[in-house]
Design a protein around this motif. Structure first.
Motif, short mmCIF file in Angstrom:
data_model
loop_
_atom_site.label_atom_id
_atom_site.label_comp_id
_atom_site.label_asym_id
_atom_site.label_seq_id
_atom_site.Cartn_x
_atom_site.Cartn_y
_atom_site.Cartn_z
N ARG A 65 0.96 4.29 -2.74
CA ARG A 65 0.80 5.71 -2.45
C ARG A 65 1.97 6.53 -2.96
O ARG A 65 1.81 7.63 -3.50
CB ARG A 65 0.63 5.92 -0.94
CG ARG A 65 -0.73 5.50 -0.40
CD ARG A 65 -0.98 6.09 0.96
NE ARG A 65 -0.01 5.63 1.95
CZ ARG A 65 -0.15 4.56 2.71
NH1 ARG A 65 -1.23 3.80 2.57
NH2 ARG A 65 0.77 4.22 3.58
N GLU A 99 0.83 -1.21 0.00
CA GLU A 99 0.00 0.00 0.00
C GLU A 99 0.86 1.26 0.00
O GLU A 99 0.57 2.25 -0.69
CB GLU A 99 -0.91 -0.02 1.22
CG GLU A 99 -1.99 -1.10 1.16
CD GLU A 99 -2.81 -1.15 2.43
OE1 GLU A 99 -2.49 -0.37 3.36
OE2 GLU A 99 -3.77 -1.95 2.52
N GLN A 120 1.60 6.94 -6.61
CA GLN A 120 0.59 7.96 -6.94
C GLN A 120 1.13 9.36 -6.72
O GLN A 120 0.91 10.28 -7.53
CB GLN A 120 -0.67 7.73 -6.11
CG GLN A 120 -1.43 6.46 -6.48
CD GLN A 120 -2.62 6.23 -5.58
OE1 GLN A 120 -2.86 7.00 -4.65
NE2 GLN A 120 -3.36 5.15 -5.83
N LYS A 121 1.83 9.58 -5.60
CA LYS A 121 2.40 10.90 -5.32
C LYS A 121 3.44 11.27 -6.37
O LYS A 121 3.52 12.44 -6.80
CB LYS A 121 3.03 10.92 -3.93
CG LYS A 121 2.01 10.90 -2.81
CD LYS A 121 2.68 10.97 -1.46
CE LYS A 121 1.64 10.98 -0.34
NZ LYS A 121 2.27 11.03 1.00
#
Length: 522
Positions: A92, A88, A95-96
């Motif tokens: 993230r 996870e 995505q950032k």
């Protein structure tokens, strides 16, 4: 390891038992059989111990294997959870990174657009500067042409324009100021008028007028001779004792008592009444009756004062002030009985103070005593307001009452709220119809002052005070005063009247400007 220790302990115990049994068999021939049985028993015990040890070993191995499997399952579960959290976190972070890359691209693109826009703005700014320079040149040339046509410089034209705009703004400001003042007065006076009207409506007052003479009626004209006496000695004694002029003329069955002091007139009236009833009229008897009447009148004055304060519900007043209140009954002011005026003012003050949320008892006390300086025991050069203030202060009246008495004619500064209430109620009581007589000379002087004040303004041709001085009509010269100046003139005249003159009610100022064009046909 625990299983091994248990086996060793069991083997040791068994060996000890066997050793003990064998020892016993060696040292005792009789017990060989027992030794054999003991050996058998020992072997049996040893076999049981070995069997128990094996059983215990298997049990412990099973428990250890279960514990190991349980710990392994927990560890695998924990590892799985950590792997999920790491996955996870990696998602993230990815995505950032994608968002950051997108923002970076947008920022670079915006920077490029800004650079292009900046270059475009610089080009436009240069163009605007060029246009401005050209416009300034054209404007200067246009101004030179206008100056040449108009025959004046730009500064002169600007000054003339500013002056005309100032005059227009002054006229508009005056009209606007007058409109705002009228609106403010209408709004501000609405509640005040309501309170004053309610106060007047809730107060019933007698409309009586006191005179400077008293007519004493006689039963017959024969008594006039007894009153005059031999060679006029009785009437001279009576006039000397009372300070009252007795006028005995041809009026049937009447004698006129003339004096400006109502208290002396009352003493003379009562004394004359007692002398006629007694029938003995001579100088010695006259002096005795007058002195007795004076003492009785003093008692009557005190009773009137006490009855007045009880009627108004006022307590704790000094006896000297009560006596002065009683003396007001025999004093008049502009034809108005002073005691009735003071009682009326006291009631008005109480009602108005209650309407305004103030102390009605304190206001009623100040209203009753506001003219106490008009009935002093000794003559004084001070005005009645200041003298009354000193008397109230002398007899320990409340500071608010003292200030209201001294300030009701604006001779000292008003420092308490009830002072303007007393002043207003005094004016209401004195200005109501039938309350007072206005001297003809003062009335004519006020009319003349109004007209003179209006004639002092530039451009005024004539001024007339009409409607008993409640309206002032001013006629101006049309060639000197414009329509806008007429509005300003009416406002200035009204302000000057308000600041410099004293008058009851209000005065309406009307400025009349008339333009007449006259031609003659021949």
């Amino acid at each position: 390891m625990n299983i091994t220790i248990g086996l060793l302990i069991g083997v040791g115990l068994a060996a000890c038992i066997v050793g003990i049994l064998i020892g016993k068999l060696i040292f005792s021939k009789n017990t060989r059989i027992r030794i054999q049985e003991a050996e058998q028993q020992a072997q049996k015990i040893l076999a049981e111990a070995q069997l128990a040890a094996e059983t215990l070993k298997e049990k412990k191995l099973l428990e250890a294997k279960e514990k190991y499997l349980q710990l392994k399952a927990e560890y695998e579960k924990e590892v799985l959870q950590r792997n999920q959290k790491l996955a996870e976190a990696e998602n993230r972070i990815k995505q950032k990174e994608q968002s950051l890359n997108q923002k970076t691209e947008n920022a670079q693109r915006q920077i490029q657009e800004n650079e292009a826009l900046k270059e475009n703005l610089l080009r436009q700014l240069e163009l605007v500067n060029q246009k401005r320079t050209e416009l300034e040149k054209h404007q200067e040339e246009h101004i030179r042409r206008l100056e040449k046509v108009a025959g004046m410089t730009a500064e002169e034209a600007k000054a003339q324009l500013i002056e005309s705009m100032k005059e227009e703004a002054r006229t508009q400001a005056m009209a606007y100021l007058q409109e705002m003042m009228e609106e403010a007065k209408a709004k501000a006076n609405k509640e005040a008028k309501k309170i004053i009207i309610q106060t007047i409506q809730r107060t019933a007052a007698e409309q009586t007028i006191e005179n400077a003479i008293t007519v004493f009626n006689l039963e017959s004209d024969e008594i006039k001779g007894q009153i005059i006496g031999r060679e006029g000695r009785n009437i001279r004694a009576l006039e000397a004792a009372t300070g009252v002029d007795l006028i005995v003329d041809d009026t049937p069955e009447a004698i006129v008592l003339s004096c400006f002091d109502p208290l002396r007139r009352e003493v003379a009236r009562l004394s004359l009444q007692r002398l006629i009833q007694d029938g003995r009229i001579h100088p010695a008897r006259i002096e005795e009756v007058v002195e007795k009447t004076k003492r009785q009148l003093e008692e009557q004055v005190m009773e009137i004062g006490e009855r007045t304060v009880i009627e108004l519900g006022i307590h704790g007043m000094h006896p000297e002030l009560i006596r002065m209140v009683g003396k007001m009954r025999f004093r008049s002011s502009y034809g108005q009985n002073l005691l009735m005026h003071s009682k009326e003012t006291a009631n008005l003050c109480a009602i108005m103070a209650a309407e305004l949320g103030l102390n009605p008892k304190l206001a009623k006390r100040a209203g009753l005593l506001h003219d106490i300086g008009k009935v002093p025991d000794e003559e004084s050069e001070l005005s009645h307001a200041l003298l009354g203030m000193k008397l109230a202060e002398k007899y320990n009246e409340h500071p608010a009452v003292v200030n209201a008495i001294g300030a009701h004619h604006d001779e000292i500064e008003m420092t308490y709220v009830i002072a303007p209430i007393v002043q207003a109620c005094d004016a209401i009581s004195g200005a109501r119809p039938g309350a007072r007589r206005e001297m003809m000379q003062s009335y004519l002087q006020r009319i003349k002052d109004l007209e003179t004040l209006a004639m002092g303004f530039a451009g005024v041709e004539k001024a007339y005070a009409i409607q008993a001085g409640r309206e002032l009509r001013v006629i101006v010269e049309s060639d000197k005063v414009s329509d806008s100046d007429a509005d300003r003139l009416s406002f200035e005249i009204a302000q000057k009247i308000q600041n410099e003159m004293q008058f009851p009610g209000q005065i309406k100022v009307t400025v009349i400007r008339e333009k007449r064009a006259i031609s003659v046909a021949r």
